[in-house]
Design an enzyme around this catalytic site. Structure first.
Site, PDB file in Angstrom:
ATOM      1  N   ASP A  61       6.518 -37.194 -49.889  1.00 15.17           N
ATOM      2  CA  ASP A  61       7.697 -36.332 -49.851  1.00 15.17           C
ATOM      3  C   ASP A  61       7.979 -35.716 -51.226  1.00 15.17           C
ATOM      4  OD1 ASP A  61       9.409 -35.287 -47.982  1.00 15.17           O
ATOM      5  OD2 ASP A  61      11.031 -36.702 -48.399  1.00 15.17           O
ATOM      6  N   ASP A 100      12.923 -37.585 -41.828  1.00 14.82           N
ATOM      7  CA  ASP A 100      13.932 -38.303 -42.608  1.00 14.82           C
ATOM      8  C   ASP A 100      14.817 -39.171 -41.723  1.00 14.82           C
ATOM      9  OD1 ASP A 100      13.001 -37.039 -44.897  1.00 14.82           O
ATOM     10  OD2 ASP A 100      14.298 -35.307 -44.600  1.00 14.82           O
TER      11      ASP A 100
END
Length: 488
Positions: free
Chosen positions: A342, A383
């Site tokens: 990420d 997420d």
């Protein structure tokens, strides 16, 4: 007849601590005699010990509860299968008694009322330790569903602070998916065989596979016609959304419509290079099919953010209840790898932000910042799902630590210290992401804040509990049990 899948079966009270539970698995049945050769294919088997009885089948496992320690006899009865699937069997064909003194294989010959051999049943038996009884609880699932629904609908008509909407919706989605994942613990339930497990080897490969997929999408949007790509993506997600909406809504539709949510209808077949394709659906899922198709058609026509969020919610919940991180070690490796993934793709290049904005599909939740003109903020489903898989594992570890009956975990109010701490850490980790994003006015990799928060929360709880809790958490492993269920 009471099956283990009936979640409302009460747990034995503490006064019956001397009682035990017996898990039996029918390995094979062999007909004996002319009458058996004709009747055996249409036979239903019921096992009974003390006051509990349960239907069993070849290749399946079942549990008999509240059996006194000095009661070691199990009566197996063969009934003529009823004409309708929902009717209990009544006509006794044969019966036999087997003494189960210890774990291991056993065999019993069922005889007719006239004393003639009818059926030989081979089984495996395992005595389980006593489970701790807990009061019934729905874990607040209706309230979490109501919160997500109210926020989603209200955001269409009245201004709601984007940060509040995002925090509450994402946290409630993680909570719902994690609680529904408790069904994985019940290995006698048919759904547990459909659970996919992420092993440690898979966790190592995840960031690499994700990077390859991300770069492929990025190149496709740069080199090919964007409208044509989004049309293909739309068709794919509408088909996938129909299935996930049916699966997510079925447990709620079943009691409302007075339908069962266990018996399945439809074909199962194998395709080259793909493997087994299971198209079976329950009666509750069939009822949910027309509204699912209508919702997907409306989404394809309007692309409304409310329907996008409905699909994203269903995808997230379905992933959490059908996907297991095999162990705490695998979960830690997965979170650490995706933490780096990420950070690299958000801070190191424009790849992730470009794909997220170009990809016209429900891979993100959209939250209105203003209604006129409409401005939307987004949160990727990764997420929600990635931390959610970890929190689901923590909740199931809580259930094991609390010695709750796996068949009743979904409806039992057991202590959940790891899970509660993880949910709080997720909420504040996401809040930190939003705060930093607003301060710097730039996109932030949410896993940069969520991964340390969730991992640290679990470790702090383990250290606070003491008495070897940290070692038990680190060694917690579901992969072996999941593999055994699939073999069975």
């Amino acid at each position: 007849r009471r099956g283990c899948r009936a979640a409302h079966v009460p747990a034995p009270p503490r006064a019956m601590a001397s009682n035990a539970e017996l898990r039996i698995e029918v390995v094979e049945t062999s007909p004996r005699g002319a009458a058996a050769a004709a009747e055996a294919p249409e036979v239903s088997l019921v096992a009974k010990a003390a006051k509990d009885e349960v239907e069993v089948r070849v290749g399946g496992a079942a549990r008999l509860r509240s059996i006194p320690r000095d009661e070691r006899s199990v009566v197996i009865t063969a009934y003529a299968s009823p004409a309708a699937p929902d009717q209990p069997p009544t006509d006794v064909l044969a019966s036999g008694t087997v003494a189960v003194e210890s774990d291991g294989p056993a065999e019993v010959t069922l005889k007719t009322p006239a004393g003639e051999p009818f059926l030989v049943v081979k089984l495996n038996a395992q005595w389980a330790q006593d489970y701790t009884p807990y009061p019934a609880s729905n874990h607040g699932l209706p309230y979490a569903f109501a919160l997500v629904s109210a926020l989603s609908v209200a955001a269409c008509v009245v201004p709601i602070k984007m940060q509040v909407n995002l925090l509450l919706t994402s946290t409630a989605t993680v909570y719902i998916g994690a609680v529904r994942s408790l069904r994985m613990l019940d290995h006698t339930h048919e759904e547990s065989a459909g659970v996919e497990t992420i092993s440690k080897d898979d966790a190592y490969k995840f960031p690499i596979m994700g990077s390859v997929s991300l770069l492929t999408l990025y190149a496709a949007y740069k080199l090919l016609d964007k409208d044509m790509l989004n049309l293909v993506v739309l068709a794919y997600f509408c088909v996938l959304g129909t299935y996930t909406f049916m699966s997510t809504a079925a447990p709620w539709a079943a009691p409302l419509c007075g339908l069962g949510n266990d018996r399945k209808y439809g074909p199962v077949f194998t395709l080259p290079y793909i493997g087994e394709v299971d198209l079976r659906v329950t009666s509750a899922e069939i009822v949910c099919l027309p509204p699912a198709v209508a919702l997907m058609a409306t989404y394809a026509y309007t692309k409304h953010f409310l329907l996008n969020n409905l699909m994203g919610f269903c995808f997230s919940v379905h992933a959490l209840e059908k996907l297991s991180v095999g162990s705490y070690k695998a979960a830690a490796i997965l979170l650490a790898g995706l933490f780096v993934y990420d950070v690299v793709w958000v801070f190191g290049s424009d790849v992730m932000v470009t794909v997220g904005k170009s990809f016209d599909g429900p891979i993100k939740l959209l939250f209105p910042q203003s209604l006129e003109p409409l401005q939307l903020a987004m949160l990727g489903l990764g997420d929600i799902v990635i931390p959610g898989l970890f929190l689901s594992l923590l909740l199931r570890h809580d259930a094991r630590e609390a010695r709750v009956d796996p068949c009743l975990a979904l409806t039992s109010a057991f202590p959940r210290p790891y899970f509660n701490a993880g949910v709080v850490a997720y909420f504040f980790g996401l809040a930190t992401t939003l705060a930093v994003m607003l301060f710097f006015k730039a996109a932030q990799p949410a896993l940069l804040y969520l991964v340390p928060a969730c991992l640290l929360a679990s470790l702090v709880v383990a250290l606070a509990k003491g008495s070897g809790a940290l070692s038990r958490l680190w060694l917690y492993d579901e992969e072996a049990s999941m593999d055994k269920v699939k073999k069975d």
